[in-house]
Design a protein around this motif. Sequence first.
Motif: not given
Length: 290
Positions: A246-248, A278-279, A282-287
Amino acid sequence: MTLLRLFPQGPNDSETALRMLAAHAIPGAEEADIPGRTHARLLHHAGAPVRVTVTFAEDRVAVDLPDETPDPDGLAVPIRHWLDLDSDTARIADDLAADPLIRPLVEHRPGIRLIGYHDEFEAVIATVVGQQVSLAAARTFMGRLVAAYGTPEAGLKTLPTPRQLAAIPDAELQAAIGLTGARTRTLRAVARTWADGFTLAHLTADETRRVLLELPGIGPWTADYLTVRALQHPDIFAPGDLVARRALGSVTADQARTSAERWAPWRSYALMHLWANAAYAAPGRGGTRA
């Protein structure tokens, strides 16, 4: 308390390391405190379990041990191995960043490490229990196993040994943990194998995969995952892993395998980047898009 200070080689993504350990922490056997940046568990040392608390900073890992710990410096090597502190993350990041597909993830987390397990048998049974269920469900199942059959020590519990687990009847084990009958049989088959003295240590990646696939109920994803997490082999990819695919971009397993060929000899670290993005963000740091 006795304090050890361990310094990693190269950049160190302590945030991802802490969040990964917390995500997989077994209730009753481990204590994760993300705001406090600590992770506590029991490690087998000098013939007995020792409560170890690691505190993550950007440039070091501090390890708190009970004062009565025999040869405390002897724990430095296994903890460094567990947390992959001796890998040259600067070199790995430079090599992976040469590929434009994975470069954004590497630039976002240049110090990611191949966090493993202190105990091989724990890695295997945790992975077997976690097959085809969510990470939260896997932690619940492992917590039930520890609650029913663990041994108390320093406010935590050890996991049952292979011999102890192998001796538990299927029906009792299934009732205690809540696994399916098939997964319970796989768990006991693994326990019997390790109780007989089997170990993955010193096997090649190909040998490890072949041996694991011969065990009932263990498929390709489990074999690949364990080669990455239990052996900490640097160049293994799990093309069947749904999170990575999914990340790809929701690619097929064959497409994921083809993409990963460009990341040799660091395919396991690329997989860690995909998992972290993906998993374990950190909150707020995002992907970041791969």
